[in-house]
Design a protein around this motif. Structure first.
Motif, PDB file in Angstrom:
ATOM      1  N   GLY A  14     -30.553  85.531  31.811  1.00 49.34           N
ATOM      2  CA  GLY A  14     -29.177  86.297  31.735  1.00 49.34           C
ATOM      3  C   GLY A  14     -28.622  85.267  32.814  1.00 49.34           C
ATOM      4  N   THR A  18     -25.379  82.999  33.390  1.00 49.88           N
ATOM      5  CA  THR A  18     -24.220  83.491  34.192  1.00 49.88           C
ATOM      6  C   THR A  18     -23.544  82.410  35.105  1.00 49.88           C
ATOM      7  OG1 THR A  18     -25.430  84.760  35.385  1.00 49.88           O
ATOM      8  CG2 THR A  18     -24.294  85.899  33.175  1.00 49.88           C
ATOM      9  N   GLU A 272     -19.811  89.059  28.006  1.00 49.93           N
ATOM     10  CA  GLU A 272     -20.783  88.968  27.812  1.00 49.93           C
ATOM     11  C   GLU A 272     -21.101  87.753  26.846  1.00 49.93           C
ATOM     12  OE1 GLU A 272     -23.281  92.352  27.311  1.00 49.93           O
ATOM     13  OE2 GLU A 272     -21.503  93.150  26.895  1.00 49.93           O
ATOM     14  N   ALA A 292     -21.975  82.294  26.863  1.00 46.66           N
ATOM     15  CA  ALA A 292     -21.548  82.915  28.675  1.00 46.66           C
ATOM     16  C   ALA A 292     -20.214  81.984  28.654  1.00 46.66           C
ATOM     17  CB  ALA A 292     -22.676  82.823  29.148  1.00 46.66           C
TER      18      ALA A 292
END
Length: 355
Positions: A14, A18, A272, A292
């Motif tokens: 993640g 991101t 997401e 992303a």
């Protein structure tokens, strides 16, 4: 435009993906004269480790006071015990409820360069351009749950109002596309599906330009693999949508390239990639950032109303895929940072060409 964006990196890969999406959003802001402020907060496993809960109040406060929320992924083996009182997934479910997002959008296009990675024959993928609209806050995931000895119960509950609002959102989206809507249910067995079907028919009647088709979920699972190009906008309930969208993601060649947007009544949305936290590759710099980055494009379009910027970003991603700058899940050897830099370079070159 000025916008406040809350970033929830989460667990596993993640933070890596991101970071890529934020870098691209910063570039878009610079190119188009916007000001985007980013506020990073905790969610999921890292929040449990830090705060003892998967969705801290500080995260809730930041999200509800922002213009959009960008999420990485939650979960991992460290927190995978299904009997645990507190789990990372509770943070995501709780956030959806706090934000009031009830429609999950998952667009799916098959890029020609990636068609060979799909389990389907290439000829079955020509012209595939789907938009799933999944109801996100009702059904079995949010119904009452109980367990006693050797019996477990998960209540599946839907109200007319819950169905109306997600079907109406799907109709509005279909109006801007091919004006075809497929509603997926299990009306031959389930009472909730019978309510879903009758409510859908009544709502779609308000949109005479929309052509409505019903499909049972089991047949739809087969049709997505045999003739996916026959469909445009597909709307369905929570559990069915969760399963069908993961099945459909395989058509694109990798979960790593698929974005999603979760929307409510207003502009605030949760964005997401659909992939998980992939703990097996976390920290190696090989995660695919495309899902992303495309989620960031949906953020620009749906929460900020920046259609031109969203389209420009999507075109830059297409150009990167055309040039075969691919991570290993797509058969390449490019790193996360290399793909991100390629997207940034394509955005730059497209701006120069337009100048």
């Amino acid at each position: 435009m000025r916008a406040d964006i809350t970033v929830l990196p989460g667990d596993g890969i993640g933070p890596e993906v991101t970071a890529a999406a934020v870098a691209v959003l910063r570039k878009v802001a610079c190119q188009f004269g916007h000001v985007f402020e980013f506020n990073e907060q905790l969610i999921g496993g890292i929040a449990i480790d830090t705060c003892g809960e998967p969705l801290p109040q500080a995260t809730i406060d930041a999200c509800v006071n922002s213009d959009a929320v960008l999420l990485g992924a939650v979960g991992g083996p460290k927190w995978s015990d299904p009997q645990a009182r507190v789990r990372p997934e509770q943070g995501l479910l709780g956030l959806r409820a706090k934000l009031g997002v009830f429609a999950n959008l998952r667009p799916l296009r098959v890029h020609p360069r990636l068609a060979s990675l799909s389990p389907l024959k290439a000829e079955n993928l020509v012209g595939v351009d789907l938009l799933f609209v999944r109801e996100l806050t009702g059904g079995a995931y949010f119904g009452k749950k109980s367990r006693e000895d050797d019996v477990a119960i998960d209540e599946c509950r839907y109200s007319v109002a819950e169905v109306e609002r997600v079907v109406r959102r799907a109709c509005e989206l279909a109006k801007a596309r091919k004006r075809r809507l497929t509603s997926v249910d299990k009306a031959n067995v389930l009472e909730t599906s019978r309510l879903w079907r009758t409510t859908t028919e009544r709502v779609v009647a308000e949109y005479p330009e929309i052509e409505l088709e019903h499909q049972l979920v089991d047949s739809m699972a087969m049709l997505l693999l045999t003739r996916p190009a026959s469909y445009d906008v597909i709307v369905t309930e929570n559990l069915f949508g969760d399963i069908l969208t993961d099945e459909a993601a395989a058509l694109a060649g990798s979960l790593g390239v698929s974005p999603s947007a979760s929307l409510g009544a207003g502009r605030l949305g949760l964005y997401e990639p659909i992939h998980g936290s992939a703990p097996d590759i976390a920290g190696q710099g090989v995660a695919n950032p495309i899902g992303a980055i495309l989620s960031a494009a949906l953020l620009l379009r749906h929460s900020l109303g920046l259609e031109a910027e969203a389209s420009e970003l999507e075109a830059a991603v297409d150009a990167v895929l055309d040039s075969a700058e691919l991570t290993r899940d797509l058969g390449g050897n490019a790193s996360t940072s290399e793909v991100t830099e390629s997207v940034l370079a394509k955005l730059n070159s497209r701006q120069q060409a337009a100048a």
